[in-house]
Design an enzyme around this catalytic site. Structure first.
Site, short mmCIF file in Angstrom:
data_model
loop_
_atom_site.label_atom_id
_atom_site.label_comp_id
_atom_site.label_asym_id
_atom_site.label_seq_id
_atom_site.Cartn_x
_atom_site.Cartn_y
_atom_site.Cartn_z
N ASN A 8 0.86 -1.18 0.00
CA ASN A 8 0.00 0.00 0.00
C ASN A 8 0.89 1.23 0.00
O ASN A 8 1.51 1.57 1.01
CB ASN A 8 -0.91 -0.02 1.24
N LYS A 10 -0.03 4.28 -0.23
CA LYS A 10 -0.68 5.43 0.42
C LYS A 10 -0.49 6.69 -0.44
O LYS A 10 -0.52 6.60 -1.66
CB LYS A 10 -0.18 5.57 1.85
N HIS A 87 -9.37 1.00 5.35
CA HIS A 87 -8.09 1.15 6.04
C HIS A 87 -8.28 2.05 7.25
O HIS A 87 -9.09 2.98 7.24
CB HIS A 87 -7.05 1.74 5.09
N GLU A 89 -6.66 4.40 8.38
CA GLU A 89 -6.45 5.82 8.11
C GLU A 89 -7.69 6.45 7.49
O GLU A 89 -8.02 7.61 7.77
CB GLU A 89 -5.23 6.00 7.20
N GLU A 155 -4.98 -5.30 10.49
CA GLU A 155 -3.96 -4.29 10.74
C GLU A 155 -4.25 -3.61 12.08
O GLU A 155 -5.03 -2.65 12.12
CB GLU A 155 -3.93 -3.25 9.63
N GLY A 161 3.02 1.68 11.09
CA GLY A 161 4.01 2.73 11.01
C GLY A 161 4.71 3.06 12.32
O GLY A 161 5.44 4.05 12.40
N SER A 193 3.84 -2.68 10.39
CA SER A 193 5.29 -2.75 10.65
C SER A 193 5.91 -4.07 10.22
O SER A 193 6.80 -4.62 10.88
CB SER A 193 5.58 -2.48 12.13
#
Length: 233
Positions: A8, A10, A87, A89, A155, A161, A193
């Site tokens: 991904n 992003k 996701h 985010e 996730e 991250g 990660s």
């Protein structure tokens, strides 16, 4: 079941990075599937790079007055075969609900795209002992009744991250839970990660059929060891 290494990108990547897409395709080992979720601006230009492509989001409507949004059919027209939905985010930054993600997944299926639906708990939810409740509710609310090619990516938000990775036992618990609640043949990815140094340990966990990789997928030299570890698992 073929394993899947998904990257991904992003909000990263311009035309200068198309060489990296080709390098990932060249480095991909046999026996696994590789998927790159590129920014929409690169999809059409990367369609002949030799790797499967995905969008990073789509609108639930097939077309209409939705400035700045992309319909699933547009992504398919640009060369995508899949689309990431839900996701963390997007859930956090845009307030996306399970119902909204489900509607997008239905639109993706209608356009011939495989939905890659993300689920995962926050650190507070994990420490409060609610991880399975949260992930189960997201799964039940986000996955449509009919979803050919469905991929589910676990996730944990607190691992994305941050460099923090759940223990193998924590990953195993969630993946076993998901495996009992998804249609047969659904690939379950772990994301958060993932890097070359921990990939083999993660891929040894039961019901982990691959990874959804963020930052490491931007650099072929970082993504290649993850793909190789998956192929060897």
């Amino acid at each position: 079941m073929r394993k899947l290494a998904a990257g991904n990108w992003k909000m990263n990547g311009t035309s200068a990075d198309l060489a990296a897409v080709r390098a990932v395709a060249e480095a991909a080992p046999g026996g696994i599937d590789v998927l790159l979720a590129l920014p929409a601006t690169l999809l059409d230009r990367a369609r002949d790079a030799g790797v499967a492509l995905a969008g990073q989001d789509c609108h639930a409507a097939a077309k209409g007055a939705h400035t700045g949004d992309l319909a699933a059919a547009m992504l398919a027209d640009a060369g995508a075969t899949a689309v990431i939905l839900g996701h963390s985010e997007r859930r956090a930054d845009h307030g996306e609900t399970d119902d909204a993600i489900r509607a997008k997944a239905e639109a993706a299926v209608a356009a011939g795209l495989a939905p890659v639906i993300c689920v995962g708990e926050t650190l507070d939810q994990r420490e409060g002992g609610r991880a399975l409740d949260v992930v189960g509710a997201q799964l039940a609310g986000s996955v449509p009744d009919r979803a050919p090619g469905l991929v589910v990516a676990y996730e944990p938000v607190w691992a994305i991250g941050t460099g923090r990775v759940p223990t193998p036992d924590q990953i195993a618990e969630v993946h076993a839970f998901l495996a009992g609640r998804v249609p047969a043949g659904t690939r379950l990815l772990y994301g958060g990660s993932v890097k070359g140094s921990n990939a083999a340990e993660i891929f040894a966990v039961p019901h982990v059929h691959g990874a959804l990789v963020g930052g490491a997928s931007l650099k072929p030299g970082d993504f290649a060891p993850i793909m190789q570890a998956l192929a060897a698992s």
